[in-house]
Scaffold this motif. Structure first.
Motif, PDB file in Angstrom:
ATOM      1  N   SER A 343       0.844  -1.201   0.000  1.00 35.37           N
ATOM      2  CA  SER A 343       0.000   0.000   0.000  1.00 35.37           C
ATOM      3  C   SER A 343       0.871   1.240   0.000  1.00 35.37           C
ATOM      4  CB  SER A 343      -0.894   0.009   1.245  1.00 35.37           C
ATOM      5  OG  SER A 343      -1.520   1.254   1.394  1.00 35.37           O
ATOM      6  N   ALA A 344       0.341   2.326  -0.581  1.00 37.32           N
ATOM      7  CA  ALA A 344       1.090   3.573  -0.629  1.00 37.32           C
ATOM      8  C   ALA A 344       1.040   4.298   0.700  1.00 37.32           C
ATOM      9  CB  ALA A 344       0.536   4.468  -1.729  1.00 37.32           C
ATOM     10  N   THR A 345       0.119   3.896   1.565  1.00 41.94           N
ATOM     11  CA  THR A 345      -0.003   4.551   2.858  1.00 41.94           C
ATOM     12  C   THR A 345       0.963   3.907   3.843  1.00 41.94           C
ATOM     13  OG1 THR A 345      -2.317   4.999   2.449  1.00 41.94           O
ATOM     14  CG2 THR A 345      -1.561   5.146   4.721  1.00 41.94           C
ATOM     15  N   VAL A 346       1.818   4.723   4.436  1.00 44.07           N
ATOM     16  CA  VAL A 346       2.862   4.203   5.307  1.00 44.07           C
ATOM     17  C   VAL A 346       2.780   4.868   6.671  1.00 44.07           C
ATOM     18  CG1 VAL A 346       5.355   3.947   5.599  1.00 44.07           C
ATOM     19  CG2 VAL A 346       4.355   3.819   3.318  1.00 44.07           C
ATOM     20  N   ASP A 347       2.940   4.064   7.733  1.00 41.48           N
ATOM     21  CA  ASP A 347       3.080   4.614   9.071  1.00 41.48           C
ATOM     22  C   ASP A 347       4.549   4.964   9.271  1.00 41.48           C
ATOM     23  OD1 ASP A 347       0.409   4.234   9.677  1.00 41.48           O
ATOM     24  OD2 ASP A 347       0.766   2.170  10.343  1.00 41.48           O
ATOM     25  N   PHE A 348       4.865   6.261   9.315  1.00 40.16           N
ATOM     26  CA  PHE A 348       6.265   6.672   9.370  1.00 40.16           C
ATOM     27  C   PHE A 348       6.794   6.693  10.794  1.00 40.16           C
ATOM     28  CE2 PHE A 348       5.162   7.917   5.192  1.00 40.16           C
ATOM     29  CZ  PHE A 348       6.322   7.735   4.471  1.00 40.16           C
ATOM     30  N   PRO A 349       8.065   6.404  10.945  1.00 37.94           N
ATOM     31  CA  PRO A 349       8.657   6.364  12.283  1.00 37.94           C
ATOM     32  C   PRO A 349       8.683   7.741  12.919  1.00 37.94           C
ATOM     33  CG  PRO A 349      10.358   6.243  10.598  1.00 37.94           C
ATOM     34  CD  PRO A 349       9.047   6.140   9.880  1.00 37.94           C
ATOM     35  N   ASP A 350       8.761   7.720  14.235  1.00 38.40           N
ATOM     36  CA  ASP A 350       8.854   8.971  14.977  1.00 38.40           C
ATOM     37  C   ASP A 350      10.256   9.526  14.821  1.00 38.40           C
ATOM     38  OD1 ASP A 350       8.669  11.081  16.645  1.00 38.40           O
ATOM     39  OD2 ASP A 350       8.522   9.896  18.506  1.00 38.40           O
ATOM     40  N   ASP A 415      24.636  10.096  -0.331  1.00 37.37           N
ATOM     41  CA  ASP A 415      25.271  10.773   0.807  1.00 37.37           C
ATOM     42  C   ASP A 415      24.201  11.262   1.770  1.00 37.37           C
ATOM     43  OD1 ASP A 415      28.081  10.675   0.016  1.00 37.37           O
ATOM     44  OD2 ASP A 415      27.453  11.965  -1.642  1.00 37.37           O
ATOM     45  N   ILE A 416      22.990  11.445   1.259  1.00 34.45           N
ATOM     46  CA  ILE A 416      21.831  11.802   2.074  1.00 34.45           C
ATOM     47  C   ILE A 416      20.575  11.288   1.368  1.00 34.45           C
ATOM     48  CG2 ILE A 416      21.652  14.100   1.013  1.00 34.45           C
ATOM     49  CD1 ILE A 416      20.512  15.049   3.776  1.00 34.45           C
ATOM     50  N   ILE A 417      19.618  10.802   2.158  1.00 36.01           N
ATOM     51  CA  ILE A 417      18.398  10.205   1.605  1.00 36.01           C
ATOM     52  C   ILE A 417      17.202  11.043   2.027  1.00 36.01           C
ATOM     53  CG2 ILE A 417      16.914   8.146   1.563  1.00 36.01           C
ATOM     54  CD1 ILE A 417      19.456   6.560   2.496  1.00 36.01           C
ATOM     55  N   VAL A 418      16.314  11.319   1.072  1.00 33.84           N
ATOM     56  CA  VAL A 418      15.061  12.010   1.369  1.00 33.84           C
ATOM     57  C   VAL A 418      13.902  11.091   0.972  1.00 33.84           C
ATOM     58  CG1 VAL A 418      13.572  13.983   0.891  1.00 33.84           C
ATOM     59  CG2 VAL A 418      16.054  14.292   1.035  1.00 33.84           C
ATOM     60  N   VAL A 419      13.088  10.730   1.962  1.00 33.93           N
ATOM     61  CA  VAL A 419      11.899   9.894   1.727  1.00 33.93           C
ATOM     62  C   VAL A 419      10.680  10.803   1.693  1.00 33.93           C
ATOM     63  CG1 VAL A 419      10.404   8.121   2.718  1.00 33.93           C
ATOM     64  CG2 VAL A 419      12.894   7.829   2.775  1.00 33.93           C
ATOM     65  N   LEU A 420       9.959  10.794   0.583  1.00 36.96           N
ATOM     66  CA  LEU A 420       8.764  11.627   0.455  1.00 36.96           C
ATOM     67  C   LEU A 420       7.569  10.884   1.044  1.00 36.96           C
ATOM     68  CD1 LEU A 420       9.176  13.127  -3.131  1.00 36.96           C
ATOM     69  CD2 LEU A 420      10.022  13.986  -0.939  1.00 36.96           C
ATOM     70  N   LYS A 421       7.062  11.408   2.157  1.00 35.98           N
ATOM     71  CA  LYS A 421       5.921  10.770   2.823  1.00 35.98           C
ATOM     72  C   LYS A 421       4.730  10.695   1.872  1.00 35.98           C
ATOM     73  CE  LYS A 421       6.942  12.109   7.599  1.00 35.98           C
ATOM     74  NZ  LYS A 421       6.398  12.761   8.820  1.00 35.98           N
ATOM     75  N   TRP A 422       3.945   9.602   2.037  1.00 35.86           N
ATOM     76  CA  TRP A 422       2.690   9.363   1.302  1.00 35.86           C
ATOM     77  C   TRP A 422       2.911   9.081  -0.186  1.00 35.86           C
ATOM     78  CZ3 TRP A 422       1.651   9.115   5.924  1.00 35.86           C
ATOM     79  CH2 TRP A 422       1.806  10.149   6.831  1.00 35.86           C
ATOM     80  N   HIS A 423       4.161   8.964  -0.589  1.00 34.61           N
ATOM     81  CA  HIS A 423       4.445   8.633  -1.990  1.00 34.61           C
ATOM     82  C   HIS A 423       5.380   7.425  -2.076  1.00 34.61           C
ATOM     83  CE1 HIS A 423       2.651  12.378  -3.565  1.00 34.61           C
ATOM     84  NE2 HIS A 423       3.131  12.930  -2.464  1.00 34.61           N
ATOM     85  N   ILE A 424       5.368   6.582  -1.060  1.00 31.50           N
ATOM     86  CA  ILE A 424       6.326   5.483  -0.983  1.00 31.50           C
ATOM     87  C   ILE A 424       5.658   4.279  -0.331  1.00 31.50           C
ATOM     88  CG2 ILE A 424       7.196   6.301   1.244  1.00 31.50           C
ATOM     89  CD1 ILE A 424       9.971   5.270   0.423  1.00 31.50           C
ATOM     90  N   SER A 425       6.059   3.083  -0.759  1.00 32.90           N
ATOM     91  CA  SER A 425       5.508   1.869  -0.171  1.00 32.90           C
ATOM     92  C   SER A 425       6.154   1.598   1.184  1.00 32.90           C
ATOM     93  CB  SER A 425       5.755   0.671  -1.092  1.00 32.90           C
ATOM     94  OG  SER A 425       7.124   0.320  -1.097  1.00 32.90           O
ATOM     95  N   HIS A 426       5.451   0.779   1.969  1.00 31.08           N
ATOM     96  CA  HIS A 426       5.955   0.418   3.305  1.00 31.08           C
ATOM     97  C   HIS A 426       7.319  -0.259   3.192  1.00 31.08           C
ATOM     98  CE1 HIS A 426       5.931  -1.321   7.349  1.00 31.08           C
ATOM     99  NE2 HIS A 426       4.946  -0.479   7.650  1.00 31.08           N
TER     100      HIS A 426
END
Length: 465
Positions: A343-350, A415-426
Motif C-alpha cells: 500500500s502507498a499509505t505508510v506509518d512513518f517512524p517517529d 550521501d543523504i536520503i530524502v523519503v517523500l511521505k505518502w508517496h512510498i511503499s511500506h
C-alpha cells in the motif's frame, strides 16, 4: 432402492473436514445432524437439505481456511462413511443453486409430462434388437415382468431367465409391456428417484448393460437446468462407441473430459491459493516482527552513541546490531515477495518534530553543505523537477512504490536520503531506513515535495552540529 436397505435405521451426521492450509493440522466440524430415521427417509431428506460451505478455524494455529470435503457418518455404524470432495472449481451462485434445486424437486412432474413419449421410444429401441435388449436383463427384472403379465415360471439364473424370455412367442405389444415392466425399477428408482444430478453412468452400465443405459440417459426427460448433468453422464458412456454418430459422441466425451479436468485443476488451484494465502499471512507476521526489531535496534544504536561513542565494547555491539539489521533487511525483502502489492499509505517512524510544510516566506538555505554530494529522493516522480533545478549536488530520483535493483543501486550512492511521505511503499521506506542505519547515512522524512524545499531540508541536515 433395495427394500431391506430402505428399512435400515441410520443416524447420519455431516462434517466439514480438511487440513489447515497453514500448519497442515486436520480439523473437522459437524455442520448438520439428520437425526435417527430409516435410510429411505434420510435419502428423501437429503434432497431438501443444503449444506453451506463455511471456513474452518484450525484448533492448532487458529488460521481460518476453506474445508476440502464433506463427510457423512452413520452414528449407528451400519453404513460406511461417505466422503464428498467440495468442487470449488464449479460451485454455483446462490441464485443458480436455488434454480438447480427447484428443478431437481420438479423432476417427477417433468418426467410424467413426457413419460408416454419416453416409454414409446424406449420400447421401440428394445424391439429393434430384441435379443440384445433381453440379454441385458437380470433374472429379477425378468421375474418382475412375468409377474406383471401373469406368467408363471421357475427361473434359476440370469442366463436361464434370458433364454426363457427369448423362447417365448411374444407379440410386439406384449414385448412392449414386458420391456416396460422389466425396466420399471431402473427407470423410476435409479434415473428418476436419484435425478440427473446424481446419476452414476459407469455403475449403471455394469448393472443394467451399456446399450440400454446409453439410450435411457440420452432420452430420459430432465429439466432444462439439468441438461449439462445429462451431457456429463452420457459422455462417460461413449468413449469407444461405434455407429453413425460415433464420432460426435466420442468428441462429446473428449470435451467432457477436458471440462472435468479444468474443474479439477481449478479446485487444485483454489487450494494452492489458500496455502499461499496462509504463507503470506505468516510472512506478514514475520515482516511486522522484523520491522519492530529494526526499530528497537535503531533505538539501541542511538542510545549507544549518546552514552559512549568511544567505548570499544559499545562499538563492537553497534557493529553486531548493524549486522543483524542487514540480516533482517534481507529477510524483509524475501518475505515482501510473498505479499500482495504494498500500500502507498505508510506509518512513518517517529523522527522528532515534523519537517515544516512549504511556505512562501521561508528564506532559502545555503546549499554549500550539499557541494559534491549525492542526494537520493525516494517517492513519487520527481525526475523532471530534478533535471530543471540548478543544484550543487547530484540528484537521483527513485519510484518509491517498488523494490528492486534501481532502489538498491541508488541507496549505495547516497550521501543523504530524502523519503517523500505518502508517496512510498511500506517496504521501500523500511529498506531506505535500514540502509541509513547500517551505513550511518543521513535520512529525512519529508512532507514537502517541491525540489527547492527538499534541497533546503537536505542542506540543513548536512550542516555541522
Amino acid at each position: 432402492m433395495d427394500t431391506h436397505m430402505a428399512k435400515i435405521q441410520v443416524h447420519f451426521k455431516v462434517f466439514s473436514v480438511g487440513r489447515c492450509a497453514s500448519c497442515n493440522a486436520y480439523n473437522e466440524v459437524m455442520i448438520y445432524d439428520y437425526g435417527r430415521m430409516t435410510y429411505a427417509e434420510m435419502e428423501k431428506k437429503m434432497d431438501t437439505v443444503k449444506h453451506e460451505v463455511k471456513n474452518l478455524q484450525c484448533k492448532k494455529c487458529g488460521h481460518w481456511y476453506p474445508p476440502k470435503s464433506m463427510v457423512y457418518r452413520d452414528s449407528e455404524n451400519k453404513i460406511p462413511e461417505l466422503s464428498q470432495e467440495i468442487p470449488y472449481g464449479s460451485l454455483r451462485t446462490q441464485e443458480e443453486s436455488a434454480e438447480w434445486m427447484a428443478a431437481h424437486e420438479a423432476r417427477y412432474e417433468v418426467f410424467e409430462s413426457k413419460a408416454s413419449e419416453f416409454w414409446m421410444a424406449y420400447t421401440d429401441f428394445a424391439l429393434e434388437d430384441w435379443r440384445a435388449a433381453v440379454n441385458e436383463l437380470t433374472r429379477v427384472e425378468i421375474e418382475s415382468a412375468y409377474k406383471e403379465m401373469g406368467i408363471k415360471s421357475q427361473l434359476r439364473t440370469d442366463q436361464h431367465a434370458r433364454k426363457d424370455a427369448l423362447n417365448r412367442n411374444l407379440s410386439d405389444a406384449d414385448k412392449r409391456i414386458f420391456w416396460r415392466a422389466a425396466n420399471e425399477y431402473f427407470v423410476r428408482e435409479e434415473l428418476l428417484y436419484i435425478g440427473a444430478v446424481g446419476w452414476t453412468p459407469v455403475e449403471y452400465a455394469k448393472t443394467y448393460g451399456r446399450r440400454r443405459t446409453q439410450f435411457a440417459m440420452l432420452h430420459f426427460p430432465v429439466p432444462d437446468v439439468h441438461e449439462p448433468e445429462r451431457t456429463r453422464s452420457v459422455a462417460q458412456l461413449f468413449r469407444r462407441d461405434r455407429g453413425d454418430n460415433a464420432f460426435l459422441l466420442r468428441k462429446l466425451s473428449t470435451l467432457n473430459n477436458e471440462v472435468e479436468g479444468a474443474k479439477k485443476r481449478a479446485t487444485e488451484y483454489f487450494h494452492a491459493n489458500e496455502t499461499l494465502k496462509a504463507e503470506v499471512a505468516v510472512g506478514q507476521r514475520k515482516l511486522a516482527e522484523a520491522y519492530d526489531r529494526i526499530r528497537q535496534l535503531e533505538d539501541a544504536l542511538q542510545a549507544s552513541a549518546l552514552i559512549n561513542t568511544g567505548d570499544s565494547n559499545d562499538k563492537r555491539k553497534i557493529r553486531e546490531q548493524k549486522s543483524f539489521i542487514s540480516e533482517l533487511l534481507t529477510e524483509v525483502k524475501r518475505l515482501q515477495k510473498l505479499l500482495p502489492e504494498a500500500s502507498a499509505t505508510v506509518d512513518f517512524p517517529d523522527t522528532g518534530p515534523s519537517e515544516p510544510e512549504d511556505t512562501e516566506n521561508d528564506p532559502p538555505q545555503s546549499y554549500a553543505s550539499l557541494q559534491g554530494k549525492t542526494l537520493v529522493i525516494i517517492g513519487g516522480d520527481r525526475s523532471e523537477q530534478a533535471s530543471n533545478v540548478n543544484a550543487p549536488c547530484r540528484i537521483i530520483t527513485v519510484d518509491g512504490m517498488t523494490m528492486g535493483v534501481e532502489l538498491d543501486a541508488a541507496l549505495k550512492q547516497a550521501d543523504i536520503i530524502v523519503v517523500l511521505k505518502w508517496h512510498i511503499s511500506h517496504a521501500a521506506m523500511w529498506t531506505a531506513r535500514a540502509h541509513a542505519i547500517e551505513t550511518d547515512t543521513p535520512i529525512i522524512y519529508s512532507s514537502p515535495i517541491n525540489i527547492a524545499r527538499i534541497l533546503d531540508l537536505a542542506a540543513k541536515k548536512l550542516l555541522p552540529s
